[in-house]
Write an enzyme that holds these catalytic residues in place. Structure first.
Site, PDB file in Angstrom:
ATOM      1  N   HIS A 297       0.918  -1.152  -0.013  1.00  0.00           N
ATOM      2  CA  HIS A 297       0.124   0.095   0.100  1.00  0.00           C
ATOM      3  C   HIS A 297       0.934   1.218   0.000  1.00  0.00           C
ATOM      4  O   HIS A 297       1.852   1.262   0.550  1.00  0.00           O
ATOM      5  CB  HIS A 297      -1.007  -0.096   1.173  1.00  0.00           C
ATOM      6  CG  HIS A 297      -0.291   0.079   2.509  1.00  0.00           C
ATOM      7  ND1 HIS A 297       0.037   1.122   3.240  1.00  0.00           N
ATOM      8  CD2 HIS A 297      -0.234  -0.927   3.403  1.00  0.00           C
ATOM      9  CE1 HIS A 297       0.538   0.836   4.145  1.00  0.00           C
ATOM     10  NE2 HIS A 297       0.417  -0.388   4.635  1.00  0.00           N
TER      11      HIS A 297
ATOM     12  N   ASP B  59      -0.289   4.300   0.793  1.00  0.00           N
ATOM     13  CA  ASP B  59      -0.836   5.374   1.789  1.00  0.00           C
ATOM     14  C   ASP B  59       0.078   5.286   3.265  1.00  0.00           C
ATOM     15  O   ASP B  59       0.383   3.961   3.277  1.00  0.00           O
ATOM     16  CB  ASP B  59      -2.323   5.335   1.855  1.00  0.00           C
ATOM     17  CG  ASP B  59      -2.716   4.030   2.602  1.00  0.00           C
ATOM     18  OD1 ASP B  59      -2.343   2.969   2.081  1.00  0.00           O
ATOM     19  OD2 ASP B  59      -3.354   4.070   3.821  1.00  0.00           O
TER      20      ASP B  59
ATOM     21  N   ASP C 252       6.540   1.192   6.604  1.00  0.00           N
ATOM     22  CA  ASP C 252       5.141   1.281   6.205  1.00  0.00           C
ATOM     23  C   ASP C 252       4.575   2.125   5.237  1.00  0.00           C
ATOM     24  O   ASP C 252       3.873   2.952   5.783  1.00  0.00           O
ATOM     25  CB  ASP C 252       4.652   0.830   7.801  1.00  0.00           C
ATOM     26  CG  ASP C 252       3.231   0.595   7.616  1.00  0.00           C
ATOM     27  OD1 ASP C 252       2.610   0.048   6.725  1.00  0.00           O
ATOM     28  OD2 ASP C 252       2.675   0.943   8.735  1.00  0.00           O
TER      29      ASP C 252
ATOM     30  N   GLU D 219      -5.273   1.800   3.168  1.00  0.00           N
ATOM     31  CA  GLU D 219      -5.035   0.564   4.135  1.00  0.00           C
ATOM     32  C   GLU D 219      -4.993   1.256   5.599  1.00  0.00           C
ATOM     33  O   GLU D 219      -5.425   0.666   6.380  1.00  0.00           O
ATOM     34  CB  GLU D 219      -3.629  -0.215   3.934  1.00  0.00           C
ATOM     35  CG  GLU D 219      -3.615  -1.508   4.607  1.00  0.00           C
ATOM     36  CD  GLU D 219      -3.028  -1.278   6.079  1.00  0.00           C
ATOM     37  OE1 GLU D 219      -3.337  -2.453   6.775  1.00  0.00           O
ATOM     38  OE2 GLU D 219      -2.360  -0.346   6.335  1.00  0.00           O
ATOM     39  N   GLU D 220      -4.319   2.537   5.596  1.00  0.00           N
ATOM     40  CA  GLU D 220      -4.110   2.970   7.063  1.00  0.00           C
ATOM     41  C   GLU D 220      -5.374   3.454   7.431  1.00  0.00           C
ATOM     42  O   GLU D 220      -5.363   3.518   8.809  1.00  0.00           O
ATOM     43  CB  GLU D 220      -2.873   3.980   7.176  1.00  0.00           C
ATOM     44  CG  GLU D 220      -1.630   3.392   6.838  1.00  0.00           C
ATOM     45  CD  GLU D 220      -0.914   2.436   7.480  1.00  0.00           C
ATOM     46  OE1 GLU D 220      -1.617   2.084   8.641  1.00  0.00           O
ATOM     47  OE2 GLU D 220       0.329   2.012   7.508  1.00  0.00           O
TER      48      GLU D 220
ATOM     49  N   HIS E 249       3.776   3.700  12.538  1.00  0.00           N
ATOM     50  CA  HIS E 249       2.676   4.302  13.097  1.00  0.00           C
ATOM     51  C   HIS E 249       2.929   5.357  14.166  1.00  0.00           C
ATOM     52  O   HIS E 249       2.241   6.011  14.835  1.00  0.00           O
ATOM     53  CB  HIS E 249       1.907   3.247  13.760  1.00  0.00           C
ATOM     54  CG  HIS E 249       0.740   2.510  12.595  1.00  0.00           C
ATOM     55  ND1 HIS E 249      -0.252   1.972  12.858  1.00  0.00           N
ATOM     56  CD2 HIS E 249       1.417   2.123  11.364  1.00  0.00           C
ATOM     57  CE1 HIS E 249      -0.701   1.323  11.875  1.00  0.00           C
ATOM     58  NE2 HIS E 249       0.424   1.480  10.948  1.00  0.00           N
TER      59      HIS E 249
END
Length: 448
Positions: A87, A89, A120, A154-155, A420
């Protein structure tokens, strides 16, 4: 090894490409960031995979408005099909003052590459590209048919691709699906993620009075909504920190690789003198048992608070659900528990939020065998099997849509990436070694 040397020679390009991607503020939340940034990231991915022979590339709009990148690279007649996932995003930067380097600028520091999305999951996009570039550098073809899906929300957890997959099953059908959004046990210690915890979130609200009341005149007899909520939340863990929701088993154990206590304490930034939670091992607590986290509480802040009894209070709760436990049942149990322990007859309402089932991968197929052999050759050490506390609902959608496909979770992330969180980073060796792993896997799987 020729492939290893090619990948080493491609790493400066990988760094430059990752810097371009990191500079795009592709947070899929138009309330905070311009949607044009996600559009640019999607187009960057499309253009990059066109250069490694993908055809039919296009941006497909999903139900939540995000755009996913799709493409194919045909292999020889009768070849197996591998779907590559990632992903583009990323998470919001959170507190930019907590970053030691610029959020949207790839910065090398102490051997790691820092910036939002470096691990990520933009680092995994570069893993795919570097593997394919290395395979094609000498004119060799890829002995499998490749399909590509790189999503853009996704996030945010809004389910765009989860809705798209079953509606476009023939487009995405594959023998093996590489879900590249996890990683190893540590730098240089490769791992395959074989289980994911699901989740069951709720918002609990407590009403005790119709108005704030002076604590001097009414405190001691009038029910206090905030005190009631605190009491209710305190029943969700015991003195050892075990999650204790009525009706949920908190004694399951993890049978895969252990997570050493000292390493976990360092990875989790545990303060000196603190104890880890629970009666089980770290692995049991992370990957085999339910875990309740209070995400937020609505109540007066300390600064500006008055001497008043609170008439209402609210909390948002996150329950992680291990494999073997149904997320819907777990959410029901949490709601029933909260209502059962509410004191003093206060009024309790519980709003259901997101829920998602846990996932357990099948590990006895030819793709897993080929992948583990490729990891061993790339890293020089045997890989391990890990669980992950995070949820990837798409894995269950893939499983339900393609029940015969092998679903393999891997990637460039490891505990020091701080995904994150502020100061996210990736170790370039993980991009290189995982690119080599992927290239070796495609060679072996395609000719087996």
């Amino acid at each position: 090894m020729e492939l290893r040397e090619r990948i080493a020679g491609l790493m400066p390009r990988a760094k430059n490409d990752l810097a371009e991607l990191v500079a795009l503020k592709s947070v899929a939340d138009a309330r905070q960031f311009p949607p044009e940034e996600c559009d640019k990231a999607a187009q960057w991915v499309l253009d990059a995979f066109a250069e490694v022979g993908f055809t039919g590339l296009r941006l497909v709009e999903t139900a939540d408005g995000s755009k996913a990148v799709y493409g194919e690279r045909p292999g020889p007649p009768g070849a197996k099909t591998v779907l590559l996932y990632a992903h583009y995003d990323v998470q919001p930067p959170l507190d930019e003052d907590a970053w030691n380097t610029p959020v949207w600028q790839l910065t090398e520091r102490d051997g790691r590459w820092y910036g939002r999305g470096t691990a990520d999951c933009k680092g995994n996009i570069l893993m795919h590209l570097t593997a394919l570039r290395a395979m094609l550098a000498s004119g060799d073809d890829v002995p499998v048919t490749l399909k590509l899906i790189v999503e853009g929300s996704e996030e945010q957890g809004t389910g765009g691709l989860e809705d798209f997959v079953p509606k476009n099953a023939d487009l995405l059908r594959a023998d093996t699906i590489l879900v590249c959004d996890t990683g190893g046990a540590a730098v240089g210690r490769p791992a395959l993620t074989i289980s994911l915890r699901g989740l069951a979130n709720v918002i609990v609200s407590v009403e005790a009075l119709s108005s704030e009341m002076h604590s001097g005149m009414f405190g001691g007899a009038a029910p206090d909504a905030l005190a009631a909520l605190i009491h209710m939340l305190s029943t969700l863990r015991d003195d050892r920190g075990n999650t204790t929701i009525q009706g949920l088993d908190n004694t399951q154990t993890w049978s895969g690789a252990p997570y050493p206590t000292e390493q976990f304490a360092a990875d989790a930034h545990v303060l000196n003198g603190e104890s880890l939670l629970g009666d089980g091992t770290v692995s049991d607590m992370l990957w085999a048992r339910p875990a309740l986290t209070v995400l937020g509480i609505d109540c007066p802040p300390v600064v500006g608070s008055a001497a008043a009894i609170q008439p209402h209070a609210k909390a948002r709760l996150n329950l992680r659900v291990p494999p073997g436990m149904d997320a819907g049942h777990a959410q029901d149990a949490l709601i029933a528990h909260l209502k059962a322990v509410a004191p003093w007859g206060v009024h309790v309402t519980v709003e259901r939020e997101a829920s998602g089932q846990p996932f357990l991968a099948r590990t006895d197929g030819p793709a897993y065998t080929a992948l583990r052999e490729a990891m061993h050759e790339a890293y020089g050490v045997e890989s391990t099997s890990l669980g992950q506390g995070g949820s990837i609902p798409l894995c269950n959608v893939f499983h339900d849509t393609f029940p015969d496909a092998e679903i393999i979770l891997m990637g460039v992330e490891e505990p020091l990436t701080l995904m994150h969180a502020p100061n996210e980073s990736v170790h370039p060796d993980e991009i290189a070694n995982m690119a080599l792993t992927e290239a070796l896997f495609l060679q072996r799987y395609g000719t087996a």
